[in-house]
Motif scaffolding. Structure first.
Motif: not given
Length: 305
Positions: A211-223
């Motif tokens: 997610f980070l490599v593709r968008t420079l963001y990742s959802p804040k979740t452990h789900n």
């Protein structure tokens, strides 16, 4: 951004009705929750925007009964300050209602929601984070309060994009590998519950890496279900990682999903060496795909820079 009422929005009438129901539940749930609060900053909190993004906004959603894959509604909820993004505090009851509506067939499409403050979204847009700039480009506004605009997105230079992406890849992929290695050590000692928690953490971090490599963001979740769904929407090849054609395969994935909480806190959680071995073999597949996809993205950025 587009509005749900704009001409050319190619959403079937049934999907529009479902989304109206989702918006109503989000607004009603938020209003009920803040009304129970005493502190003025919570009681006077505002829900500013509800935005559809992802495959349903782009028009490339998937409904595949044979392969048992169905795209989610990806929803961004924007509130007026960061405290209101706390899911257990402000959104858990609403998410339970959404799950119940899906379970009862009132809403046929799964719903995946992320929550951010307007300030945070605007900060990400000023930093040129692809995830948020894509939402501004492709997203469909389902609800908004007037007078709270998004910032104009900044475009990263190729060199900036490469540097940030490389940093994220090195940090998160290495972290995932450490958890994977520690999970193996614990499993070898027969510490199965600890191993299950650690392999959950490795899995989570591999998904975050892509997610980070593709968008420079990742959802804040452990789900894990949510993280898996959103990452598979980014990269459909990841759908092959977790086969669910047998009861054993489905049970193993459920044990992994539950391990974040239950492997640490429930004395009733049990996982066998055989189940751990199978989960570990699938995480090896996940790791290989994540590494391949990330290196491909980094190569593209290097050539662009």
């Amino acid at each position: 951004m587009k509005s749900i009422d704009d001409p050319g929005i190619a959403l079937p009438e049934g999907k529009r009705r479902e989304l109206e129901r989702v918006v109503a539940l989000l607004r009603e749930g938020f209003a009920e929750t803040v009304a129970e609060r005493r502190a003025p900053r919570f009681r006077d909190g505002k829900l500013l925007k509800i935005i559809l993004f992802g495959s349903y906004a782009r028009g490339d959603w998937v409904e595949d009964p044979v392969g048992r894959y169905f795209s989610d509604y990806d929803i961004l909820v924007v509130v007026d300050h960061e405290d209101l993004t706390d899911v257990p505090e402000f959104w858990l009851k609403t998410e339970d209602r959404l799950l119940a509506e899906v379970g009862e067939g009132k809403v046929r499409t799964p719903v995946s929601v992320i929550y951010h403050s307007l300030e945070e979204v605007n900060d990400k847009l000023k930093l040129g984070r692809y995830f948020f700039t894509d939402i501004v480009k492709d997203g469909i506004v389902l609800f908004e309060e007037p007078g709270h605009p998004f910032e104009t997105p900044r475009k990263l230079t190729p060199a900036e994009a490469l540097k940030e992406t490389q940093d994220y890849y090195e940090e998160w992929f290495e972290s995932a590998d450490r958890f994977r290695s520690n999970a193996r050590d614990n499993a070898a000692k027969g510490w199965n519950k600890e191993a299950a928690f650690l392999i959950h953490q490795a899995t989570e971090r591999y998904y975050h890496t892509l997610f980070l490599v593709r968008t420079l963001y990742s959802p804040k979740t452990h789900n894990l279900n949510r993280l898996r769904s959103q990452t598979e929407a980014l990269e459909p090849r990841l759908r092959e990682v977790w086969p669910g054609s047998t009861k054993f395969e489905r049970r193993c994935y459920e044990l992994l999903r539950a391990a974040y909480v239950k492997a640490r806190y429930s004395r009733h959680y049990r996982i066998t060496a055989e189940e751990l071995d199978w989960i570990g073999s699938r995480v090896e597949v996940l790791r290989g795909l994540i590494e391949e996809l990330c290196l491909k993205r980094l190569d593209e950025l290097e050539r662009a820079a």
